[in-house]
Design a protein around this motif. Sequence first.
Motif, short mmCIF file in Angstrom:
data_model
loop_
_atom_site.label_atom_id
_atom_site.label_comp_id
_atom_site.label_asym_id
_atom_site.label_seq_id
_atom_site.Cartn_x
_atom_site.Cartn_y
_atom_site.Cartn_z
N ARG A 11 0.88 -1.17 0.00
CA ARG A 11 0.00 0.00 0.00
C ARG A 11 0.91 1.22 0.00
O ARG A 11 1.87 1.28 0.76
N VAL A 12 0.62 2.14 -0.88
CA VAL A 12 1.40 3.37 -0.97
C VAL A 12 0.44 4.56 -0.94
O VAL A 12 -0.75 4.42 -1.23
N GLY A 13 0.97 5.71 -0.58
CA GLY A 13 0.20 6.95 -0.61
C GLY A 13 0.66 7.81 -1.77
O GLY A 13 1.84 7.82 -2.12
N LEU A 14 -0.26 8.51 -2.38
CA LEU A 14 0.03 9.49 -3.44
C LEU A 14 -0.54 10.83 -2.97
O LEU A 14 -1.60 11.26 -3.43
N SER A 20 -4.45 8.67 0.21
CA SER A 20 -3.65 8.30 1.39
C SER A 20 -3.16 6.87 1.31
O SER A 20 -2.10 6.54 1.86
N SER A 21 -3.90 5.98 0.64
CA SER A 21 -3.50 4.58 0.56
C SER A 21 -4.14 3.93 -0.67
O SER A 21 -5.35 4.03 -0.87
N ILE A 22 -3.31 3.29 -1.47
CA ILE A 22 -3.77 2.58 -2.66
C ILE A 22 -2.87 1.36 -2.86
O ILE A 22 -1.69 1.40 -2.53
N ALA A 31 11.44 1.78 -14.70
CA ALA A 31 11.83 3.19 -14.59
C ALA A 31 10.65 4.06 -14.17
O ALA A 31 10.82 5.17 -13.70
N SER A 32 9.44 3.55 -14.36
CA SER A 32 8.24 4.29 -13.97
C SER A 32 7.14 3.30 -13.61
O SER A 32 7.29 2.10 -13.81
N SER A 33 6.04 3.80 -13.09
CA SER A 33 4.90 2.98 -12.73
C SER A 33 3.65 3.56 -13.38
O SER A 33 3.66 4.70 -13.84
N SER A 34 2.58 2.80 -13.38
CA SER A 34 1.35 3.30 -14.00
C SER A 34 0.19 3.24 -13.02
O SER A 34 0.20 2.48 -12.06
N ILE A 35 -0.80 4.06 -13.28
CA ILE A 35 -2.04 4.08 -12.51
C ILE A 35 -3.18 3.94 -13.51
O ILE A 35 -3.18 4.59 -14.56
N ILE A 56 -9.43 8.61 -10.90
CA ILE A 56 -8.88 7.36 -10.36
C ILE A 56 -9.97 6.72 -9.52
O ILE A 56 -10.48 7.33 -8.59
N ARG A 57 -10.33 5.50 -9.85
CA ARG A 57 -11.31 4.78 -9.03
C ARG A 57 -10.56 4.23 -7.83
O ARG A 57 -9.63 3.44 -7.97
N HIS A 58 -10.96 4.66 -6.66
CA HIS A 58 -10.22 4.33 -5.43
C HIS A 58 -11.07 3.45 -4.51
O HIS A 58 -12.16 3.84 -4.12
#
Length: 97
Positions: A11-14, A20-22, A31-35, A56-58
């Motif tokens: 779980r990370v926060g953006l 706060s948590s996804i 080198a990068s990540s996607s959402i 973003i559907r959270h």
Amino acid sequence: MNPIVVGWRERVGLPDLGISSIKAKIDTGAASSSIDVSEVEEYTAPDGSTRVRFAIRHMKRRTIEGDAPVVAVRTIRNPGRGGREEQRYVISTTMRV
């Protein structure tokens, strides 16, 4: 400094995007990540910079609207869509582990 040990799912926060948590999959070789986002709209800000709005559907219960400056646009080949090429926006944001 002690290294941080992470698993392949964390779980990370953006915080810049109001999340706060996804759930995130960790790829140490990337080198990068996607959402996964929807309702993507590119626009020009009053200062002339290119920005992008998106949703973003959270946690399956709510949608968070994001807005960020575009750092780059990349062409990717999406195997889930028959190998079709797609344009993807690249943004920069803070991530908290």
